[in-house]
Design a protein around this motif. Structure first.
Motif, PDB file in Angstrom:
ATOM      1  N   MET B  28       0.835  -1.208   0.000  1.00 20.05           N
ATOM      2  CA  MET B  28       0.000   0.000   0.000  1.00 20.05           C
ATOM      3  C   MET B  28       0.867   1.255   0.000  1.00 20.05           C
ATOM      4  O   MET B  28       0.563   2.244  -0.672  1.00 20.05           O
ATOM      5  CB  MET B  28      -0.907   0.008   1.237  1.00 20.05           C
ATOM      6  N   LYS B 116     -12.489  16.603   6.653  1.00 22.55           N
ATOM      7  CA  LYS B 116     -13.576  15.681   6.282  1.00 22.55           C
ATOM      8  C   LYS B 116     -13.514  14.394   7.102  1.00 22.55           C
ATOM      9  O   LYS B 116     -14.168  13.416   6.755  1.00 22.55           O
ATOM     10  CB  LYS B 116     -13.481  15.340   4.795  1.00 22.55           C
ATOM     11  N   GLU B 117     -12.693  14.370   8.104  1.00 24.92           N
ATOM     12  CA  GLU B 117     -12.538  13.232   9.029  1.00 24.92           C
ATOM     13  C   GLU B 117     -11.949  11.990   8.367  1.00 24.92           C
ATOM     14  O   GLU B 117     -12.064  10.889   8.903  1.00 24.92           O
ATOM     15  CB  GLU B 117     -13.885  12.897   9.703  1.00 24.92           C
ATOM     16  N   HIS B 118     -11.329  12.164   7.191  1.00 25.90           N
ATOM     17  CA  HIS B 118     -10.693  11.002   6.546  1.00 25.90           C
ATOM     18  C   HIS B 118      -9.535  10.487   7.399  1.00 25.90           C
ATOM     19  O   HIS B 118      -9.313   9.279   7.510  1.00 25.90           O
ATOM     20  CB  HIS B 118     -10.140  11.374   5.164  1.00 25.90           C
ATOM     21  N   ASP B 120      -9.202  10.816  10.681  1.00 29.66           N
ATOM     22  CA  ASP B 120      -9.776  10.136  11.852  1.00 29.66           C
ATOM     23  C   ASP B 120     -10.237   8.730  11.478  1.00 29.66           C
ATOM     24  O   ASP B 120     -10.038   7.773  12.226  1.00 29.66           O
ATOM     25  CB  ASP B 120     -10.972  10.927  12.410  1.00 29.66           C
ATOM     26  N   ALA B 121     -10.879   8.633  10.303  1.00 32.69           N
ATOM     27  CA  ALA B 121     -11.384   7.321   9.855  1.00 32.69           C
ATOM     28  C   ALA B 121     -10.231   6.325   9.733  1.00 32.69           C
ATOM     29  O   ALA B 121     -10.333   5.173  10.168  1.00 32.69           O
ATOM     30  CB  ALA B 121     -12.108   7.463   8.517  1.00 32.69           C
ATOM     31  N   MET B 122      -9.116   6.788   9.167  1.00 25.88           N
ATOM     32  CA  MET B 122      -7.957   5.894   9.015  1.00 25.88           C
ATOM     33  C   MET B 122      -7.374   5.528  10.375  1.00 25.88           C
ATOM     34  O   MET B 122      -6.990   4.386  10.608  1.00 25.88           O
ATOM     35  CB  MET B 122      -6.883   6.568   8.167  1.00 25.88           C
ATOM     36  N   GLU B 123      -7.302   6.518  11.261  1.00 26.50           N
ATOM     37  CA  GLU B 123      -6.749   6.263  12.606  1.00 26.50           C
ATOM     38  C   GLU B 123      -7.561   5.176  13.301  1.00 26.50           C
ATOM     39  O   GLU B 123      -7.005   4.276  13.926  1.00 26.50           O
ATOM     40  CB  GLU B 123      -6.822   7.538  13.467  1.00 26.50           C
ATOM     41  N   ILE B 124      -8.881   5.287  13.195  1.00 23.69           N
ATOM     42  CA  ILE B 124      -9.748   4.320  13.871  1.00 23.69           C
ATOM     43  C   ILE B 124      -9.583   2.929  13.265  1.00 23.69           C
ATOM     44  O   ILE B 124      -9.631   1.923  13.969  1.00 23.69           O
ATOM     45  CB  ILE B 124     -11.218   4.799  13.842  1.00 23.69           C
ATOM     46  N   MET B 125      -9.338   2.892  11.950  1.00 21.09           N
ATOM     47  CA  MET B 125      -9.087   1.578  11.323  1.00 21.09           C
ATOM     48  C   MET B 125      -7.784   0.965  11.838  1.00 21.09           C
ATOM     49  O   MET B 125      -7.571  -0.226  11.712  1.00 21.09           O
ATOM     50  CB  MET B 125      -8.943   1.751   9.805  1.00 21.09           C
ATOM     51  N   GLY B 126      -6.892   1.816  12.353  1.00 24.16           N
ATOM     52  CA  GLY B 126      -5.608   1.305  12.837  1.00 24.16           C
ATOM     53  C   GLY B 126      -4.447   1.694  11.933  1.00 24.16           C
ATOM     54  O   GLY B 126      -3.337   1.196  12.097  1.00 24.16           O
ATOM     55  N   VAL B 127      -4.723   2.587  10.964  1.00 25.71           N
ATOM     56  CA  VAL B 127      -3.654   3.019  10.059  1.00 25.71           C
ATOM     57  C   VAL B 127      -2.799   4.070  10.783  1.00 25.71           C
ATOM     58  O   VAL B 127      -3.341   4.962  11.436  1.00 25.71           O
ATOM     59  CB  VAL B 127      -4.256   3.648   8.775  1.00 25.71           C
ATOM     60  N   TYR B 132       1.446   6.686   6.722  1.00 25.09           N
ATOM     61  CA  TYR B 132       0.822   6.398   5.432  1.00 25.09           C
ATOM     62  C   TYR B 132       0.604   7.664   4.581  1.00 25.09           C
ATOM     63  O   TYR B 132       0.712   7.619   3.358  1.00 25.09           O
ATOM     64  CB  TYR B 132      -0.508   5.673   5.645  1.00 25.09           C
TER      65      TYR B 132
END
Lengths: 253, 247
Positions: B28, B116-118, B120-127, B132
């Protein structure tokens, strides 16, 4: 199960959450409700680890979230899915790529396996023919469903939804609510939803926590709402004179 | 003021520290790095080449004017254009131009993702979002910007030729002789060192400004502007330091 024990959160001098305790159960839709500024979003962001509490504990099962080391935290994060208020879909990726993103990042599945999983999940949220669309090309309701699909693609044990119905019409809101509730029950997920939507409270509120000025003002089930004498709850749920009238009529019957 | 500078410096170092960690999935990161290389390299080629051509042309004309009635041989103009381009103009102008084009773009991209919280969304996924979202940009820039600088140097020297030879200021032989006289390969080392340092500065500063954006569209615009201004200042300061250290 998620257990919140005596949480406090301050931003500088301002204390946003004060001694909040609650339990969120698996297989149930756990709702956090409250007026704007009550501390709901801060609470939800703390549950997912975006904010650290000033004091108190958040336990995922028996693990203290903020005491986990990096490896444990990463493993736990793989069990968490979140639907954001604005869906937070990556604009430059298609629907399929958005849903596939966690699979690409965290699994060693083959491309074929990933595609099957994505199609299976998109089918589950009734989005069969949207694979190649970009987020900007689909409606708000569809975006929410893509957000749900992305949140559950790794089979999470915990699902968090920040105002899943905001900006949606009442019919679509019901569809989204039912979808979240069905997924929660099918997979025995611990779902925590932050909402303003009274229809959601009455329809899917298996376990409700009302926040008022950063404190827990009431806890119970949707079936308890009508009969509750808690003034803060009644003020919040039946805010308009029309709804107050309806409640009176219902109670008189 | 000092406290503010120290705060940003500390947070900048923390971001870079978080970024330099083991990738969740190498493939990735590889894909993202290639995407960034295309954006930075191919996307900036025309503007860099255009500016380099004009800078080379103007430099050649100015020196030809300066040396018009002196005893310095005319072919020295080619020599001066070559060296000034390689040592100074190509890396510095490329860095400054890319700070404006690529840096502002990176700050806006990351700032938009934050809003747009993108992220935050990645952080919550564990990224590891610092790794990255930031590291592929820095790595891609460090690989591609020296190549762009190299192209800029060639085009700039070519620009000098086009500006002086057809206009009769120099003969073709004089200019080419000049560009082949007293060549020191070490100058190329200086050019590449400068371009790598400038690439690191412009990407890391821009990513930092974008990554920590708070507020709305006005703050996003401010972050993008600050990314360019701070990058430009740091590029010029580091240019001075490198000039002292490398010469």
């Amino acid at each position: 199960m998620i257990t919140v024990q005596n949480i406090y959160k301050s931003f500088g001098e301002k204390e946003v959450l004060k001694n909040v305790s609650s339990t969120f159960y698996p297989g149930k839709t756990n709702l956090i409700i409250g007026r704007s500024g009550a501390g709901k979003t801060v609470f939800l962001k703390m549950l997912v680890g975006l904010f650290e509490p000033t004091d108190g504990k958040i336990l995922y099962g028996d693990k203290d979230f903020f005491a986990l080391d990096k490896k444990e935290l990463r493993e736990l994060r793989m069990e968490v899915g979140m639907l954001f208020q604005g869906s937070a879909l990556f604009d430059s990726l298609t629907v399929e790529e958005n849903v596939r993103f966690p699979l690409d990042m965290f699994t060693n599945m083959t491309n074929g396996e990933k595609l099957n999983r994505v199609n299976e999940i998109l089918d589950r949220v009734s989005l069969n023919n949207a694979n190649s669309n970009f987020p900007g090309e689909i409606s708000g309701g569809m975006q929410k469903r893509v957000g749900i699909a992305r949140a559950i693609v790794l089979n999470p044990k915990y699902l968090f939804c920040d105002e899943p119905n905001s900006g949606l019409d009442p019919k679509t809101s019901i569809v989204i609510d039912e979808l979240i509730q069905d997924i929660t029950r099918e997979n025995n997920i611990t779902t925590v939803i932050n909402t303003h939507d009274m229809n959601s409270v009455m329809e899917i509120g298996d376990n409700i926590t009302l926040l008022y000025n950063g404190k827990v003002a009431w806890q119970g089930k949707n079936t308890d709402v009508m009969d509750s004498e808690n003034e803060l709850l009644q003020d919040f749920i039946f805010a308009s004179p029309f709804l107050q009238k309806l409640r009176k009529q219902a109670l008189n019957k | 003021m000092i406290r503010n500078v120290l705060f940003h410096l500390g947070r900048y170092c923390k971001l870079l520290g978080q970024g330099f960690s083991k990738p969740e999935k190498v493939s990735m990161y590889y894909k993202e790095t290639l995407r960034q290389m295309t954006d930075i390299g191919v996307g900036s080629l025309v503007i860099v080449a255009l500016i380099a051509a004009f800078i080379g042309a103007v430099t050649a004309i100015q020196f030809s004017y300066q040396l018009q009635s002196s005893f310095v041989p005319r072919y020295y103009i080619g020599y001066i254009v070559r060296d000034i381009t390689i040592i100074e103009l190509a890396p510095t102008f490329t860095g400054l131009v890319l700070a404006g084009k690529v840096g502002s773009n990176m700050a806006a991209e990351l700032g938009g993702m934050r809003q747009k919280e993108h992220i935050d969304a990645m952080e919550i996924m564990g990224v590891n979002t610092a790794a990255y979202l930031v590291m592929p940009k820095i790595f891609a820039a460090i690989c591609v910007i020296p190549l762009l600088t190299c192209i800029a140097a060639f085009v700039s020297i070519g620009g000098g030729y086009v500006a002086t030879v057809p206009t009769g200021l120099l003969s073709s032989d004089e200019y080419i002789r000049g560009t082949r006289t007293f060549f020191m390969p070490y100058n190329l080392t200086m050019m590449f060192v400068k371009s790598v340092v400038f690439a690191f500065i412009l990407t890391s500063v821009s990513c930092y400004k974008g990554y920590y954006v708070k507020g709305g569209s006005i703050e996003l615009g401010e972050a993008s502007t600050q990314a360019v201004v701070i990058s430009d200042i740091l590029i010029l300061m580091s240019d001075l330091v490198l000039a002292i250290l490398l010469t």
